[in-house]
Design an enzyme around this catalytic site. Structure first.
Site, PDB file in Angstrom:
ATOM      1  N   ASP A  15      30.471  48.980  38.752  1.00 39.48           N
ATOM      2  CA  ASP A  15      29.623  49.088  38.416  1.00 39.48           C
ATOM      3  C   ASP A  15      28.289  50.540  38.467  1.00 39.48           C
ATOM      4  O   ASP A  15      28.838  51.013  38.484  1.00 39.48           O
ATOM      5  CB  ASP A  15      28.678  48.235  39.948  1.00 39.48           C
ATOM      6  CG  ASP A  15      29.628  48.773  41.236  1.00 39.48           C
ATOM      7  OD1 ASP A  15      29.659  50.244  40.686  1.00 39.48           O
ATOM      8  OD2 ASP A  15      29.850  48.299  41.904  1.00 39.48           O
ATOM      9  N   THR A  56      44.260  22.918  38.688  1.00 37.48           N
ATOM     10  CA  THR A  56      44.957  23.595  39.704  1.00 37.48           C
ATOM     11  C   THR A  56      43.430  24.519  40.143  1.00 37.48           C
ATOM     12  O   THR A  56      43.558  25.727  40.180  1.00 37.48           O
ATOM     13  CB  THR A  56      46.155  24.512  39.596  1.00 37.48           C
ATOM     14  OG1 THR A  56      45.370  24.961  38.354  1.00 37.48           O
ATOM     15  CG2 THR A  56      47.388  23.650  39.144  1.00 37.48           C
TER      16      THR A  56
END
Lengths: 136, 136, 136, 136
Positions: A15, A56
């Site tokens: 970032d 899952t």
């Protein structure tokens, strides 16, 4: 030996502060789990066929960030354990750069099946049998 | 020999149609370029210091998708060429699964420097010297 | 009136140079197209049912970056046109911050159907009828 | 009134199971926090200048997934609280689709400053003063 993968931290994973944008850690946790399944010749397609599950799926997740990391770093991400209960399993992760732990996290997952319009968590024992021992 | 990287296509890279969500290809193109720089011991930090650039930013990009790919596939992503002009350089990519080409793409980049409040593309010759021959 | 959406550029959309990490533009192009379909009460589920397609997949994409943008900026992203051929349609995009164009791009898509193990592009006329006029 | 944002769940936010790929929730948490700061006319640039911080970095995060969501859904994401300690602050989030809670999560953040080569968490009181009351 636990399962481990290697991640080259790239410019685009970071970032404007120059460090890993944290949702990426969860992307890597999930990818590590899928890669681990692949070592058992399992994937979301085969689990659908053998277990009748739609996936899952995640129930609960978390991560603790111990130190920042940046592009150019190489992270070793290990699955450090899998704990099974009747209807959940908890995968724990540890990411290191060199010897330094930078992240610890977990995913609590279920084996979800359709129950009318809803999803419900089925027993995980059949998956546990397929996966076997983490250290294997 | 061109530069190449290997990408394990993961479940989370794919969309509800079960195939790669296409913006990910550009994420991998960028990561391949950064990894290629690393083979020259260059990165966005060092380029800032040596060239005074704020980055090797994008001007124009594109990709053609030849065949779909899905999770479990392993893609080999190659940088097939770098073409230099005065103020731009064009990197071409090719992704294969096995022998099959699934994506071809390019990034046209500049070496951007600050010009007051704006950015402008500086001559790329200094970067070209640092990078050297792709095949090296 | 063309279709348009508004995107608040966030910290996590930007890279260490402080500007938008470019694959995000394609994520926003795709999201704009899906949002546009929604204005016609269409989505990838309904298209599967009505057209028998597995999706409006990508053939070719591109973008030109006119000026950088950063977090805190608000981008207006417009679909400026859709061009239909027999088996493709080309959506053009323009992103502005205020009056300034920062990105122009396109997606060339097909209406893909299964053809044995492969996919092929079906005629797009049925989709064109469902979508109608962009300006509507 | 707590701060809230609206997120249109898009096709590309979802995985091959057709539901949101979970790291996206954290992307939206972070974006909500940054958007909240913007309502106080704060951002990571201004915080750097006024507080000398390199950023409001993450220490610990988590999320619980109550129900699945898919593309076409509109999520309302609320910041439900901010708890301040001496050197951390904990932001809690709740995402709903209609009346149904689909996700609850939190981010534990610090105000990080450079301490030689490392980062350390500074007192958060100056940030707390700038942010003021969540309900304001």
């Amino acid at each position: 030996m636990a399962f481990e993968t290697t991640i080259e931290i790239s410019f685009g994973d970071c970032d404007p502060a120059g460090i890993i944008f944290y949702p990426n850690y969860f992307r890597w946790f999930d990818a590590a789990f899928q890669a681990f399944l692949k070592t058992r010749e399992l994937d979301q397609h085969s689990l659908r066929e053998t277990l009748g599950t739609i996936g899952t799926g995640l129930i609960d997740v978390g991560a603790s960030f111990r130190a920042p990391a940046s592009f150019g770093d190489t992270m070793t991400l290990r699955i450090t354990g899998i704990e099974w209960t009747d209807r959940t399993f908890r995968i724990t992760y540890e990411g290191r750069i060199g010897e330094r732990v930078i992240v610890e996290g977990f995913e609590l997952r279920g084996v979800f099946v359709k129950d009318g319009d809803r999803l419900k968590a089925a027993p995980v024992a059949p998956l546990k049998d397929l996966v076997g021992d983490l250290a294997a």
